[in-house]
Design a protein around this motif. Sequence first.
Motif, PDB file in Angstrom:
ATOM      1  N   ARG A 155       0.829  -1.211   0.000  1.00  0.00           N
ATOM      2  CA  ARG A 155       0.000   0.000   0.000  1.00  0.00           C
ATOM      3  C   ARG A 155       0.861   1.258   0.000  1.00  0.00           C
ATOM      4  O   ARG A 155       0.478   2.282  -0.554  1.00  0.00           O
ATOM      5  CB  ARG A 155      -0.943  -0.012   1.191  1.00  0.00           C
ATOM      6  N   ALA A 156       2.029   1.201   0.623  1.00  0.00           N
ATOM      7  CA  ALA A 156       2.934   2.355   0.670  1.00  0.00           C
ATOM      8  C   ALA A 156       3.458   2.716  -0.724  1.00  0.00           C
ATOM      9  O   ALA A 156       3.829   3.863  -0.963  1.00  0.00           O
ATOM     10  CB  ALA A 156       4.089   2.078   1.620  1.00  0.00           C
ATOM     11  N   LEU A 157       3.479   1.759  -1.642  1.00  0.00           N
ATOM     12  CA  LEU A 157       3.981   2.003  -2.992  1.00  0.00           C
ATOM     13  C   LEU A 157       2.897   2.492  -3.952  1.00  0.00           C
ATOM     14  O   LEU A 157       3.202   2.890  -5.073  1.00  0.00           O
ATOM     15  CB  LEU A 157       4.632   0.736  -3.549  1.00  0.00           C
ATOM     16  N   ALA A 158       1.637   2.453  -3.526  1.00  0.00           N
ATOM     17  CA  ALA A 158       0.545   2.935  -4.365  1.00  0.00           C
ATOM     18  C   ALA A 158       0.512   4.460  -4.331  1.00  0.00           C
ATOM     19  O   ALA A 158       0.924   5.076  -3.341  1.00  0.00           O
ATOM     20  CB  ALA A 158      -0.782   2.360  -3.876  1.00  0.00           C
ATOM     21  N   ASP A 159       0.027   5.063  -5.416  1.00  0.00           N
ATOM     22  CA  ASP A 159      -0.079   6.522  -5.440  1.00  0.00           C
ATOM     23  C   ASP A 159      -1.308   6.975  -4.653  1.00  0.00           C
ATOM     24  O   ASP A 159      -2.006   6.159  -4.046  1.00  0.00           O
ATOM     25  CB  ASP A 159      -0.082   7.040  -6.884  1.00  0.00           C
ATOM     26  N   GLY A 160      -1.595   8.262  -4.681  1.00  0.00           N
ATOM     27  CA  GLY A 160      -2.699   8.828  -3.916  1.00  0.00           C
ATOM     28  C   GLY A 160      -4.063   8.302  -4.320  1.00  0.00           C
ATOM     29  O   GLY A 160      -5.008   8.373  -3.537  1.00  0.00           O
ATOM     30  N   GLU A 161      -4.190   7.786  -5.529  1.00  0.00           N
ATOM     31  CA  GLU A 161      -5.463   7.242  -6.007  1.00  0.00           C
ATOM     32  C   GLU A 161      -5.534   5.724  -5.871  1.00  0.00           C
ATOM     33  O   GLU A 161      -6.449   5.088  -6.400  1.00  0.00           O
ATOM     34  CB  GLU A 161      -5.686   7.654  -7.458  1.00  0.00           C
ATOM     35  N   GLY A 162      -4.558   5.125  -5.201  1.00  0.00           N
ATOM     36  CA  GLY A 162      -4.568   3.683  -4.981  1.00  0.00           C
ATOM     37  C   GLY A 162      -4.073   2.865  -6.153  1.00  0.00           C
ATOM     38  O   GLY A 162      -4.343   1.674  -6.248  1.00  0.00           O
ATOM     39  N   ARG A 163      -3.332   3.496  -7.085  1.00  0.00           N
ATOM     40  CA  ARG A 163      -2.808   2.767  -8.240  1.00  0.00           C
ATOM     41  C   ARG A 163      -1.436   2.190  -7.910  1.00  0.00           C
ATOM     42  O   ARG A 163      -0.585   2.874  -7.360  1.00  0.00           O
ATOM     43  CB  ARG A 163      -2.725   3.674  -9.453  1.00  0.00           C
ATOM     44  N   LEU A 164      -1.253   0.926  -8.264  1.00  0.00           N
ATOM     45  CA  LEU A 164      -0.009   0.211  -7.987  1.00  0.00           C
ATOM     46  C   LEU A 164       0.541  -0.367  -9.293  1.00  0.00           C
ATOM     47  O   LEU A 164      -0.124  -1.156  -9.959  1.00  0.00           O
ATOM     48  CB  LEU A 164      -0.265  -0.915  -6.985  1.00  0.00           C
ATOM     49  N   ALA A 165       1.754   0.056  -9.662  1.00  0.00           N
ATOM     50  CA  ALA A 165       2.411  -0.463 -10.864  1.00  0.00           C
ATOM     51  C   ALA A 165       3.130  -1.756 -10.518  1.00  0.00           C
ATOM     52  O   ALA A 165       3.775  -1.862  -9.472  1.00  0.00           O
ATOM     53  CB  ALA A 165       3.392   0.566 -11.402  1.00  0.00           C
ATOM     54  N   GLU A 171      -4.895 -12.546  -8.248  1.00  0.00           N
ATOM     55  CA  GLU A 171      -5.152 -13.416  -7.088  1.00  0.00           C
ATOM     56  C   GLU A 171      -4.039 -13.274  -6.045  1.00  0.00           C
ATOM     57  O   GLU A 171      -4.304 -13.184  -4.839  1.00  0.00           O
ATOM     58  CB  GLU A 171      -5.250 -14.872  -7.567  1.00  0.00           C
ATOM     59  N   LEU A 172      -2.803 -13.241  -6.498  1.00  0.00           N
ATOM     60  CA  LEU A 172      -1.663 -13.126  -5.593  1.00  0.00           C
ATOM     61  C   LEU A 172      -1.636 -11.755  -4.904  1.00  0.00           C
ATOM     62  O   LEU A 172      -1.361 -11.664  -3.712  1.00  0.00           O
ATOM     63  CB  LEU A 172      -0.370 -13.372  -6.367  1.00  0.00           C
ATOM     64  N   LEU A 173      -1.931 -10.700  -5.654  1.00  0.00           N
ATOM     65  CA  LEU A 173      -1.997  -9.359  -5.060  1.00  0.00           C
ATOM     66  C   LEU A 173      -3.080  -9.289  -3.989  1.00  0.00           C
ATOM     67  O   LEU A 173      -2.865  -8.741  -2.906  1.00  0.00           O
ATOM     68  CB  LEU A 173      -2.278  -8.304  -6.130  1.00  0.00           C
ATOM     69  N   ALA A 174      -4.248  -9.841  -4.298  1.00  0.00           N
ATOM     70  CA  ALA A 174      -5.344  -9.846  -3.329  1.00  0.00           C
ATOM     71  C   ALA A 174      -4.947 -10.612  -2.068  1.00  0.00           C
ATOM     72  O   ALA A 174      -5.229 -10.174  -0.944  1.00  0.00           O
ATOM     73  CB  ALA A 174      -6.595 -10.453  -3.950  1.00  0.00           C
ATOM     74  N   GLN A 175      -4.270 -11.727  -2.253  1.00  0.00           N
ATOM     75  CA  GLN A 175      -3.815 -12.526  -1.112  1.00  0.00           C
ATOM     76  C   GLN A 175      -2.825 -11.726  -0.265  1.00  0.00           C
ATOM     77  O   GLN A 175      -2.908 -11.713   0.958  1.00  0.00           O
ATOM     78  CB  GLN A 175      -3.171 -13.811  -1.615  1.00  0.00           C
ATOM     79  N   ALA A 176      -1.890 -11.038  -0.903  1.00  0.00           N
ATOM     80  CA  ALA A 176      -0.891 -10.248  -0.191  1.00  0.00           C
ATOM     81  C   ALA A 176      -1.523  -9.075   0.547  1.00  0.00           C
ATOM     82  O   ALA A 176      -1.087  -8.708   1.643  1.00  0.00           O
ATOM     83  CB  ALA A 176       0.176  -9.745  -1.153  1.00  0.00           C
ATOM     84  N   LEU A 177      -2.556  -8.481  -0.057  1.00  0.00           N
ATOM     85  CA  LEU A 177      -3.229  -7.336   0.557  1.00  0.00           C
ATOM     86  C   LEU A 177      -4.295  -7.759   1.558  1.00  0.00           C
ATOM     87  O   LEU A 177      -4.891  -6.920   2.224  1.00  0.00           O
ATOM     88  CB  LEU A 177      -3.872  -6.474  -0.534  1.00  0.00           C
ATOM     89  N   ARG A 189      -5.592  -1.008  -9.363  1.00  0.00           N
ATOM     90  CA  ARG A 189      -6.129  -0.156  -8.309  1.00  0.00           C
ATOM     91  C   ARG A 189      -6.373  -1.060  -7.112  1.00  0.00           C
ATOM     92  O   ARG A 189      -7.053  -2.092  -7.236  1.00  0.00           O
ATOM     93  CB  ARG A 189      -7.419   0.522  -8.719  1.00  0.00           C
ATOM     94  N   ILE A 190      -5.792  -0.690  -5.983  1.00  0.00           N
ATOM     95  CA  ILE A 190      -5.945  -1.503  -4.783  1.00  0.00           C
ATOM     96  C   ILE A 190      -6.762  -0.718  -3.760  1.00  0.00           C
ATOM     97  O   ILE A 190      -6.734   0.517  -3.747  1.00  0.00           O
ATOM     98  CB  ILE A 190      -4.572  -1.921  -4.200  1.00  0.00           C
ATOM     99  N   PRO A 191      -7.482  -1.421  -2.896  1.00  0.00           N
ATOM    100  CA  PRO A 191      -8.309  -0.734  -1.904  1.00  0.00           C
ATOM    101  C   PRO A 191      -7.458  -0.130  -0.792  1.00  0.00           C
ATOM    102  O   PRO A 191      -6.373  -0.634  -0.491  1.00  0.00           O
ATOM    103  CB  PRO A 191      -9.209  -1.845  -1.353  1.00  0.00           C
ATOM    104  N   PRO A 192      -7.918   0.959  -0.194  1.00  0.00           N
ATOM    105  CA  PRO A 192      -7.180   1.540   0.935  1.00  0.00           C
ATOM    106  C   PRO A 192      -7.239   0.609   2.144  1.00  0.00           C
ATOM    107  O   PRO A 192      -8.076  -0.294   2.202  1.00  0.00           O
ATOM    108  CB  PRO A 192      -7.896   2.857   1.203  1.00  0.00           C
ATOM    109  N   ALA A 193      -6.386   0.850   3.092  1.00  0.00           N
ATOM    110  CA  ALA A 193      -6.315   0.007   4.292  1.00  0.00           C
ATOM    111  C   ALA A 193      -7.529   0.095   5.113  1.00  0.00           C
ATOM    112  O   ALA A 193      -8.517   0.174   5.230  1.00  0.00           O
ATOM    113  CB  ALA A 193      -5.143   0.432   5.162  1.00  0.00           C
TER     114      ALA A 193
END
Length: 94
Positions: free
Chosen positions: A15-25, A63-69, A90-94
């Motif tokens: 989550r720390a690597l995502a931008d302000g809009e929750g986008r993760l490269a 699937e792996l990203l969801a598992q990690a998050l 796009r990942i959900p906020p904490a």
Amino acid sequence: MARPKADLPPPEALRALADGEGRLAVRVTPGARGEGIEIEAGRVAVKVRAKPEDGKATAAVLELLAQALQVAPSKVEMLRGATSREKLFRIPPA
């Protein structure tokens, strides 16, 4: 023989690597020997066993990203890169 569990970083690190809009490269390596997510120099590298055919590798990455998050796969949305190794989610906020 059971597959070893994937090597995953803590959800806060991703989550720390995502931008302000929750986008993760993410940089994807399909067809890898093992599965896991690594953070290298501020970039996310995902390795999956699935081959890059018919969206199987992309589905495995999601699937792996969801598992990690620690969220449901339906909460992670792919924005760009369906056929590319460079993907944007796009990942959900904490």
